[in-house]
Structure formats: C-alpha cells, structure tokens
Scaffold this motif. Sequence first.
Motif, short mmCIF file in Angstrom:
data_model
loop_
_atom_site.label_atom_id
_atom_site.label_comp_id
_atom_site.label_asym_id
_atom_site.label_seq_id
_atom_site.Cartn_x
_atom_site.Cartn_y
_atom_site.Cartn_z
N ILE A 1 40.91 24.09 10.31
CA ILE A 1 41.25 22.73 9.89
C ILE A 1 42.01 22.06 11.02
N LEU A 2 41.51 20.92 11.41
CA LEU A 2 42.13 20.17 12.50
C LEU A 2 43.00 19.07 11.93
N LEU A 3 44.28 19.09 12.27
CA LEU A 3 45.19 18.10 11.68
C LEU A 3 45.36 16.85 12.54
N TYR A 4 44.36 16.54 13.32
CA TYR A 4 44.47 15.32 14.12
C TYR A 4 43.06 14.91 14.51
N SER A 5 42.91 13.71 14.96
CA SER A 5 41.61 13.30 15.48
C SER A 5 41.81 12.20 16.49
N THR A 6 41.51 12.52 17.70
CA THR A 6 41.73 11.59 18.80
C THR A 6 40.46 11.45 19.62
N LYS A 7 40.48 10.45 20.47
CA LYS A 7 39.25 10.12 21.19
C LYS A 7 38.81 11.16 22.21
N ALA A 8 39.73 11.59 23.04
CA ALA A 8 39.31 12.45 24.14
C ALA A 8 39.33 13.93 23.78
N ASP A 9 39.42 14.20 22.49
CA ASP A 9 39.58 15.57 22.05
C ASP A 9 38.45 16.50 22.52
N THR A 10 38.82 17.67 22.97
CA THR A 10 37.84 18.63 23.48
C THR A 10 37.56 19.76 22.49
N VAL A 11 38.39 19.82 21.45
CA VAL A 11 38.25 20.92 20.51
C VAL A 11 36.99 20.75 19.65
N ILE A 12 36.74 19.54 19.21
CA ILE A 12 35.59 19.29 18.36
C ILE A 12 34.27 19.65 19.06
N PRO A 13 34.05 19.18 20.27
CA PRO A 13 32.81 19.58 20.95
C PRO A 13 32.67 21.10 21.05
N GLU B 1 29.66 23.24 19.37
CA GLU B 1 28.77 24.05 20.19
C GLU B 1 28.73 25.48 19.67
N GLU B 2 29.86 25.94 19.19
CA GLU B 2 29.92 27.31 18.68
C GLU B 2 29.36 27.39 17.26
N ASN B 3 29.08 26.25 16.70
CA ASN B 3 28.62 26.20 15.32
C ASN B 3 29.59 26.91 14.38
N PHE B 4 30.85 26.62 14.61
CA PHE B 4 31.90 27.28 13.83
C PHE B 4 32.37 26.36 12.72
N PRO B 5 32.58 26.89 11.52
CA PRO B 5 33.00 26.04 10.40
C PRO B 5 34.35 25.37 10.64
N PHE B 6 34.39 24.07 10.52
CA PHE B 6 35.67 23.38 10.65
C PHE B 6 35.64 22.04 9.94
N VAL B 7 36.83 21.59 9.62
CA VAL B 7 36.98 20.32 8.92
C VAL B 7 38.13 19.56 9.59
N ILE B 8 37.94 18.27 9.74
CA ILE B 8 38.98 17.44 10.33
C ILE B 8 39.73 16.70 9.23
N VAL B 9 41.03 16.66 9.33
CA VAL B 9 41.79 15.72 8.51
C VAL B 9 41.94 14.49 9.37
N GLY B 10 41.20 13.48 9.02
CA GLY B 10 41.03 12.32 9.88
C GLY B 10 39.53 12.13 10.04
N ARG B 11 39.11 11.57 11.16
CA ARG B 11 37.67 11.42 11.31
C ARG B 11 37.20 11.72 12.73
N PRO B 12 35.95 12.10 12.88
CA PRO B 12 35.40 12.38 14.20
C PRO B 12 34.98 11.08 14.87
N PRO B 13 34.60 11.13 16.12
CA PRO B 13 34.04 9.95 16.79
C PRO B 13 32.80 9.47 16.03
N GLU B 14 32.52 8.19 16.10
CA GLU B 14 31.37 7.62 15.37
C GLU B 14 30.10 8.43 15.59
N LEU B 15 29.87 8.81 16.82
CA LEU B 15 28.64 9.52 17.17
C LEU B 15 28.46 10.80 16.37
N LEU B 16 29.56 11.36 15.93
CA LEU B 16 29.47 12.66 15.27
C LEU B 16 29.69 12.56 13.77
#
Lengths: 343, 343
Positions: A126-138, A142-157
């Motif tokens: 669980i990711l407790l933040y969501s920012t523009k330049a974040d590298t964790v989400i990509p 890529e790892e196809n690992f289960p995760f959820v953001i509290v907040g939102r991902p970039p529009e593209l995603l």
Amino acid sequence: MTNTIKDVAKKAGVAPSTVSRVIADSPKISAKTKMRVRAVMEEIGYYPNVHARNLVNKRTNVVGVIMPSASYAPFHNPFFPEVLRGITAQANEGKYGLYLSTGQTESDILEEVKEMVHSRRVDGIILLYSTKADTVIPFLLEENFPFVIVGRPPELLEDTVSYVNNDNIKAAKMVTEYLLLLKHEKIGFIGGREDAYVTLDHKEGYYQALCEAGVSVNEQYLVYHDEVFEGGEQAVIELMAKQDPPSAIIVADDLMALGVLRMLQSMSYDVPKDVSVISFNNVLMSELANPPLTTLDIHIYELGFQAAELLREHIQTPDLPAAARVVGHRLVRRSTTKAYRNE
Amino acid sequence: MTNTIKDVAKKAGVAPSTVSRVIADSPKISAKTKMRVRAVMEEIGYYPNVHARNLVNKRTNVVGVIMPSASYAPFHNPFFPEVLRGITAQANEGKYGLYLSTGQTESDILEEVKEMVHSRRVDGIILLYSTKADTVIPFLLEENFPFVIVGRPPELLEDTVSYVNNDNIKAAKMVTEYLLLLKHEKIGFIGGREDAYVTLDHKEGYYQALCEAGVSVNEQYLVYHDEVFEGGEQAVIELMAKQDPPSAIIVADDLMALGVLRMLQSMSYDVPKDVSVISFNNVLMSELANPPLTTLDIHIYELGFQAAELLREHIQTPDLPAAARVVGHRLVRRSTTKAYRNE
DNA sequence: TTGTAAGCGTTATCAA
DNA sequence: TTGATAACGCTTACAA
C-alpha cells in the motif's frame, strides 16, 4: 527449543505431513486424528515456523505499507496515523500482518520496495502517497506486483493501477463554490506540495468552480507549501502581502490551516470576520482549533480501510483488473467561514 | 521468475555456496570472484529470498512493535506517531525492518506476540505501553525473548527487563512544585488510565511535592480519565464541581489538556487567570492550543529511538543484562500557567 | 580459495 | 485416510 512439526508428529504418533494437513484443516484427515494432533499442538505450544511456510508457499500474509519520504513530514501530520488505523483494522480482520517502510529518502524507499518485492517479504503493498515523479509505481507495475495507492496514479495509468481516493477535484470545486456562494470572489488557494496529485486536483477543482462562476482566476492567489504548520504560516505571509489580498482562503490541509489561522491572528485579521478559511481533511485538531475550522472531511480512516481491502482482493485474485474506489467527502461547517461583506 | 542463488551461480560459473559467501562478504573469497559474482547479481537483479535466509539463520532483522490495545486510543494520540518516528529512524539506521501489531483487544495482542515469538517472525519486540495487569511481559520473560518497554515494568521486574522511560515521578514532582511556587495550593490532578504506570508515577510525584511543601493532599482533587480530548472535558466537570475547586490543574497529557481548556472556557473560566493548566508530553498541538499550553516535554522521539537502539543491543548480545535508559524532560513554559492571586 | 552436500521447517506429490 | 519423500532457497561444515 522451539517445537517443530516433527515434534508434534512424534508425540501424536503420526507423520509430519499429517500434522501439516491438520494445520491446513484438510478434509482428508479423520476427525479423531485432528483432535489428537491439535491436542498435542496445544500441549507443547506449537507454532508453525513462518519462514519455512513462506518459503514453500510463496506467500507471507504480510502487506507492506510505504510511508512518503521524510521530506513530506509524514509522522507529523495526523493524516497518517489515521490511514494506518484504517489499514490496521482491515489487516487485522483478514489476518494480515503489517510491514512498515522505514526509508527516509526517496531512493531509500525505492530500494526498500525492491527488497520487499524481490525477496518476497510481503504479498502486496500500500502506497501512502502519490506524486508525479514517483519511481515506485513503474517498478511495481513492471514486476506485476499487487499494490494499491492511497491517492491516485498519473492519468496515463488510471486504468492500470488500483487506487483508493477521494474525488479531490469535486471536493475542491465544492469548497470553492461554497465560498463563492458566501459572496467571496477574492479566494486564495494554498496548495500542498506541487508534485502531489492531490494538489493538482485541488487546483483543478478550484479553477473549475471559478470558471463556471465567471470569476477570473488570479494567479497571484495561488501559493504552494508543505502540509505542515509552518507551511500555512508562510503561505499567509505571501498571500496577504498582495496588493489586493483575498477575503477567503482555501487550505490544502488542516494542520496547515492552523498555521494560517495563527498567522492571520498575529496580523490582527479576524477569522472569519476579515478572512474566511476552509481546509481539507477534518483531522481531530481541526475541531480543536480556535476558532474551530470549517473543513472538508475526506474520511481518512475509510481510505486506509478500503485500500487494505482492495489490496487483499488483488492478492487473492492475481489477475484482477485494476479498480478505483472513490471515498466520499463531506463539508463540516464550523467557525472559520462567513459571508463576505464589503466595508 | 525470481532469480535464485543458483541462477547467479550458474551465470557466474561458480557454486551456490560461493555466491552465498559473496553475499556475506566472506574474506575467504578472492576479490575477482567477488567482482564477477556481484556483477551477475546486479545484472539479473538478484535479491536473496528472505525466508530461506531466515529459515537457516534463525534471524529476521525485523523488530515487532506492539501498540497498546485500541481501548487506549493509540492512533488518536500524537504520542504514538512520534515514538514510531524515533523507532523508525533507528531501525532504518540498523537496517532493521518494522513489523506492526494490528490487534485491537488485549487478548488479540497477546496472541499476536506469541505468534511473533514462536513462529520466529521478529528478532525482538518493542512494547509501546506499560500497564499493571499486562500479560505480555511475563510471557516474553518466560520465553527469554529480547524486548524493550517504552515506559516501565512493574517494580518487581525493574532489574529484569529493559526499558526506556522518563523519570515520571520526578517530572510530576517538578510540575507540582512549579505550581506550588506560583502560590497555588488547590492543585487538581487529572491522571490518565489508572492501570498505566505512568499514571501511578505521576501521582507519586504529585504526592511527594505536596508533602514536602507541607500541603495536605485533598483526595477530591484527583481524577482519572483516558488520554483523549473527551477525557479532559469530563475530568474538568468533576473537578470544578467540588465545593472548593482547584486553582491549578495538572493534566496527564496534552490532548487531554486541550479538552480541559475547552471545557474550562465553556464554563467561562479564564485560563490562566482563573485556573492554571499544565500538562505532559509537548506534542505539536500543545503549541497550537489557545492559549498555548505550558507542558513538560518528555522527548517522545528520543524514547522511541533509544528503545530501538537498546533492543538492537539485546538482539546482538543475547545475554546482555537488563538495562534502563532514562530520557530527560524539560518544562516548556507557555501561556496556561500564572501565579495565584486571591480575590 | 572454492565446491559438495546436508539441513533449516514446512508443504505437496505420489504411493500405500 | 495416512506416510515417505522431494522441494522451497539459502547457509555452513567438510572436502578438495
């Protein structure tokens, strides 16, 4: 010293595999052996070794919780304890354990996440933040690992990653409209960190409301600061130094809003008589402020709870399509907002 | 998909054991093989499987953090995020991970602790509470499992278990003496939960100060409530309803003190003119209160940091004798205390 | 300095 | 319904 499955097996007069089946409550085991084995487990205080288990199961029943890097002052803002409370409650229900990130810098954190994923330390994140330049989400993607953001991902995603969020655009729009209805037109906007999506969304909602009301946007009225007390103080200095200072201020966060109040008071502005203030989050202290803050409750606990729930689903069903859950908001009118009167 | 030590070995043209030795940075491996192996690890993104590791090492490099049961409203009080911050910082330095308890009831928690210990989930435990009837401590002691309390153990176990604490007796005594020096004699005492050691110690210090000053203790002036806002509110009602209400009040906790302020104000008492208020902890909001609280800073971050440090020592040196670390305190004089004047 | 092989405590497959 | 046994991925004697 610690008992293993073999000790139980020996003492119960069965094979280790049988004990294993009893632990899993396999239907292929007779009721009487189950009883017997369970009695022995109870007697000698047997607990399965989690590492042996995890090793063969490739599951851990642990979820990783990633706090924002220290630069976001995570532990200073009551937002975090409250999401954690929600996560904890849901994790507890689902018999999940919680593994907390400790990294202080962004690269620390990315490294931690990599370790969690690759070394199979947790089943999901669980990711407790969501920012523009974040590298964790990509990386997670890529790892196809289960995760959820509290907040939102970039529009593209947006259709690719799961998240739990408020409709921050709508929320900010509503707040702005409320001020507009109170006849304010010079509305200041104190955003949080500029690279956080919540800030962008707030700004978007603010713009929308002004446009629809036919009020022109004054770029001078927008300032950005960290979501801490001091951020609010500084923001007020900037805002009130304008030649035509705002009569109302929207503040990204309650804690920040306290700084706003304090600074306004020190400048002898009366809130809400001279300046209205409205903020987001509705953490405990917003009620205790003086005067009590008008704020938008975003149901923080619920954000955490639902994130944990959604993550659990993803863990259980590996190829579940990404889902977004939107948690509602609610205006809590208290004493920092007032209709505008021209003097 | 995930790479194992064998993949690395194959690709580097060495045996798995060699790779293992490289990971451990064993001096018996030549510099060139180290280079080569490391290059491969880097290339294929190898991370050791923690469970396989933990299984053979019998160590996890994880510390368990036990929050008090939900009845203590842990996440609502800023004390906890702040200790956690200290623990996190130290854990991060020592490359330790954090595993958080999620239990809501006392028996939940005991069960969780048992699981952590028996299933070898963590190397050591930090207890974020200390109460009289606690069952976790005896369990941990019996298991001879490394743990540290933030707070203090029962007197009987003072030389047996390690803990990090403030000198709460001295702290409360000091606070009381300060009020006495301000000529207050009718001093109310709002304690926290009666079964918490910190409450007992506060009370002891309060008694000592009064006795030494020759002021008789009025049992009516002592009330106890949970360390939450509402607790403070209720306590004030009880206290001010006495026939001869106190002119000064000592409050166990800042958050509670905010409740005290609010309730006093609603009764039209002026703080500090009519009633002085002094509390403990100095969390952020005590500064933001109106008026800002005079409070005793107990260095919460430090409590957490030192607890984690002490635990680490215990983990590294299994038979280290129990140690107690005392963290200092400091009076932060703000605006809720004032000399008594008889009208 | 490096390789071979046993073992850590489980689960799962295959026989019985 | 139960028991042997291999396998999970790593570390560590013991050999070479």
